[in-house]
Design a protein around this motif. Structure first.
Motif, PDB file in Angstrom:
ATOM      1  N   THR A   1      -6.628  11.107   1.894  1.00 26.75           N
ATOM      2  CA  THR A   1      -7.896  10.628   1.362  1.00 26.75           C
ATOM      3  C   THR A   1      -8.560  11.669   0.461  1.00 26.75           C
ATOM      4  O   THR A   1      -9.222  11.325  -0.514  1.00 26.75           O
ATOM      5  CB  THR A   1      -8.853  10.226   2.507  1.00 26.75           C
TER       6      THR A   1
ATOM      7  N   LYS B   1       2.148   1.741  -3.508  1.00 28.73           N
ATOM      8  CA  LYS B   1       1.074   2.258  -4.362  1.00 28.73           C
ATOM      9  C   LYS B   1       0.798   3.725  -4.077  1.00 28.73           C
ATOM     10  O   LYS B   1       0.465   4.494  -4.989  1.00 28.73           O
ATOM     11  CB  LYS B   1      -0.196   1.420  -4.165  1.00 28.73           C
TER      12      LYS B   1
ATOM     13  N   GLN C   1      -6.332   5.523  -0.851  1.00 24.38           N
ATOM     14  CA  GLN C   1      -6.749   4.793   0.343  1.00 24.38           C
ATOM     15  C   GLN C   1      -6.056   3.440   0.359  1.00 24.38           C
ATOM     16  O   GLN C   1      -6.108   2.697  -0.622  1.00 24.38           O
ATOM     17  CB  GLN C   1      -8.273   4.585   0.346  1.00 24.38           C
ATOM     18  N   PRO C   2      -5.372   3.068   1.463  1.00 24.12           N
ATOM     19  CA  PRO C   2      -4.772   1.735   1.557  1.00 24.12           C
ATOM     20  C   PRO C   2      -5.826   0.647   1.453  1.00 24.12           C
ATOM     21  O   PRO C   2      -6.993   0.850   1.817  1.00 24.12           O
ATOM     22  CB  PRO C   2      -4.125   1.733   2.951  1.00 24.12           C
ATOM     23  N   GLU C   3      -5.417  -0.532   0.962  1.00 22.14           N
ATOM     24  CA  GLU C   3      -6.359  -1.616   0.689  1.00 22.14           C
ATOM     25  C   GLU C   3      -6.182  -2.835   1.581  1.00 22.14           C
ATOM     26  O   GLU C   3      -7.146  -3.569   1.821  1.00 22.14           O
ATOM     27  CB  GLU C   3      -6.224  -2.055  -0.776  1.00 22.14           C
ATOM     28  N   ILE C   4      -4.977  -3.108   2.055  1.00 23.58           N
ATOM     29  CA  ILE C   4      -4.695  -4.359   2.761  1.00 23.58           C
ATOM     30  C   ILE C   4      -4.962  -4.192   4.254  1.00 23.58           C
ATOM     31  O   ILE C   4      -4.370  -3.334   4.915  1.00 23.58           O
ATOM     32  CB  ILE C   4      -3.241  -4.808   2.521  1.00 23.58           C
ATOM     33  N   SER C   5      -5.854  -5.017   4.802  1.00 23.65           N
ATOM     34  CA  SER C   5      -6.179  -4.941   6.224  1.00 23.65           C
ATOM     35  C   SER C   5      -5.029  -5.485   7.060  1.00 23.65           C
ATOM     36  O   SER C   5      -4.241  -6.327   6.604  1.00 23.65           O
ATOM     37  CB  SER C   5      -7.445  -5.735   6.529  1.00 23.65           C
TER      38      SER C   5
ATOM     39  N   ASP D   1       0.827  -1.208   0.000  1.00 27.16           N
ATOM     40  CA  ASP D   1       0.000   0.000   0.000  1.00 27.16           C
ATOM     41  C   ASP D   1       0.862   1.258   0.000  1.00 27.16           C
ATOM     42  O   ASP D   1       0.525   2.256  -0.648  1.00 27.16           O
ATOM     43  CB  ASP D   1      -0.929   0.005   1.214  1.00 27.16           C
TER      44      ASP D   1
END
Length: 321
Positions: A283, A220, A288-292, A217
Motif C-alpha cells: 500500500t 494488476k 490496492q486491490p479493488e474486487i471485494s 487484482d
C-alpha cells in the motif's frame, strides 16, 4: 517502460498467466511473447536456453508453476518441489545470461512458517518450520526468492518478487483434484444443490483462515510493480484481511441456495491455521486491490454455472453425432 519492448510471460494459459497477458495487452504492451508447454518444456534447461537465445526478451514475467490445492500438494510433494525448482532455475538463469533487464517472479503466501505471527510480514520468512501439507511447494518458491536475491548480489540482476495470497477467479480449475479452495467449494455446493444432496462433507474443521485475492487484482499488481517497483526485496500482495473457511463455506452455500448439512471431517488436515499477510509495503508503494470477496464469490458461482451448462450442451451435441 517501453511498451514495444519484448516481454516473455510464462504460464500464459493458466489462471494468473492468462489474466496477466490480458492486463498487459490492455495497458498497451504490444510485443508479448508466449510459449505453450508443447512448444517449450521449462524443465528442459537446454530448450529454455535455446528459446532465450532466439527470442532475446527484454523483460520476463515468470508465472508458470506447478500449483494445486491441499490434496494435490499432499499427494505430490516431490512433483511440486522438483517442477517449481527446475522451471524457475532454468528461466532465471537464462534470463540473466541473455540480458533480461527486469524479471518479475511470482511466489505465494505459502512461503511463511506454519507458526508465523499474524499478519505475516516479509521479514518473517525462514523464521520457523513450514506447514507440512504444502512444504514442497513452499520450499520451491522460497528457493526462487533466494536465487533471485543471490543473482542480484553477485551479478546485479534486476528482479521483483511478489507473494500473492490465495488466488481465485476466471480460468481457475473446477477439477477437485487440482482446484483451489474457493472454486472447490463453489463446485461442491452448486453440484450438491442440483443433486439435492442431504449433506456436503468438507476437509478439516473449518477453523483455518485464508486471505483471498482476485486474479484480476493480482495481474494488476504485477503490472503496477513491473512499472513502479525497483527494489529487490520481495513484497506481499493481497487485501490484507482474511476469512474463516467455515464462514466462507457457509457464505457460498447460502449464495447458491444449498440448504443441506455441512459436515466437517476432522480426520483431514486443516493446513496452516491462518495465513493473513501484512501488505503495508504494497500500500505504501501505491497499489490496492479493488474486487471485494463478496463480489468475487458471486462471479465464481456464475462462471461455474456457465461451465456446467457448456459441459452439458457439449455432452448432448456429442450424443447426437
Amino acid at each position: 517502460m517501453n511498451k514495444s519492448a519484448k516481454i516473455y510471460i510464462t504460464g500464459h494459459r493458466g489462471m494468473l498467466g492468462s489474466t496477466t497477458l490480458k492486463i498487459f495487452e490492455e495497458a498497451g504492451y504490444d510485443n508479448i511473447i508466449t510459449a505453450s508447454h508443447s512448444d517449450l518444456d521449462l524443465t528442459n534447461q537446454q530448450a529454455v536456453e535455446d528459446f532465450f537465445q532466439k527470442e532475446k526478451p527484454k523483460y520476463v514475467i515468470h508465472i508458470a508453476a506447478k500449483v494445486g490445492g491441499i490434496k494435490a500438494n499432499i499427494d505430490n510433494p516431490a512433483i511440486f518441489l522438483y517442477d517449481n525448482l527446475i522451471m524457475q532455475a532454468n528461466v532465471i538463469n537464462s534470463s540473466y545470461k541473455n540480458g533480461v533487464q527486469k524479471f518479475v517472479f511470482l511466489g505465494s503466501s505459502c512461503i511463511y512458517p506454519k507458526e508465523s505471527p499474524q499478519p505475516m510480514k516479509e521479514e518473517y520468512l525462514l523464521t520457523g518450520k513450514l506447514e507440512p501439507t504444502n512444504e514442497g511447494y513452499a520450499i520451491g518458491k522460497i528457493a526462487g526468492i533466494k536465487l533471485l536475491e543471490t543473482y542480484y548480489q553477485q551479478y546485479g540482476f534486476n528482479s521483483v518478487s511478489l507473494m500473492p495470497s490465495n488466488l481465485y477467479g476466471p480460468n481457475d480449475s473446477f477439477d477437485l483434484a487440482h482446484a483451489h479452495v474457493l472454486s472447490s467449494l463453489v463446485k461442491r455446493f452448486v453440484d450438491a444443490k442440483n443433486e439435492n444432496s442431504a449433506f456436503v462433507t468438507l476437509w478439516g474443521t473449518g477453523i483455518a483462515r485464508r486471505e483471498f485475492l482476485h486474479v484480476n487484482d493480482c495481474a494488476k499488481a504485477i503490472l503496477y510493480m513491473f512499472e513502479n517497483y525497483e527494489h529487490h526485496e520481495f513484497i506481499n500482495i493481497g487485501p490484507g484481511d482474511d476469512i474463516g473457511i467455515k464462514e466462507l463455506a457457509e457464505t457460498i452455500a447460502r449464495k447458491v441456495g444449498y440448504k443441506g448439512e455441512l459436515i466437517w471431517d476432522d480426520t483431514k488436515p486443516n493446513g496452516m491455521l491462518r495465513k493473513c499477510m501484512d501488505v503495508s509495503k504494497m500500500t505504501e508503494i501505491g497499489f490496492q486491490p479493488e474486487i471485494s470477496l463478496n463480489d468475487g464469490i458471486d462471479e465464481v458461482i456464475k462462471r461455474y454455472k456457465e461451465h456446467k451448462d457448456e459441459t452439458h450442451r457439449d455432452h448432448l451435441n456429442n450424443e447426437k453425432k
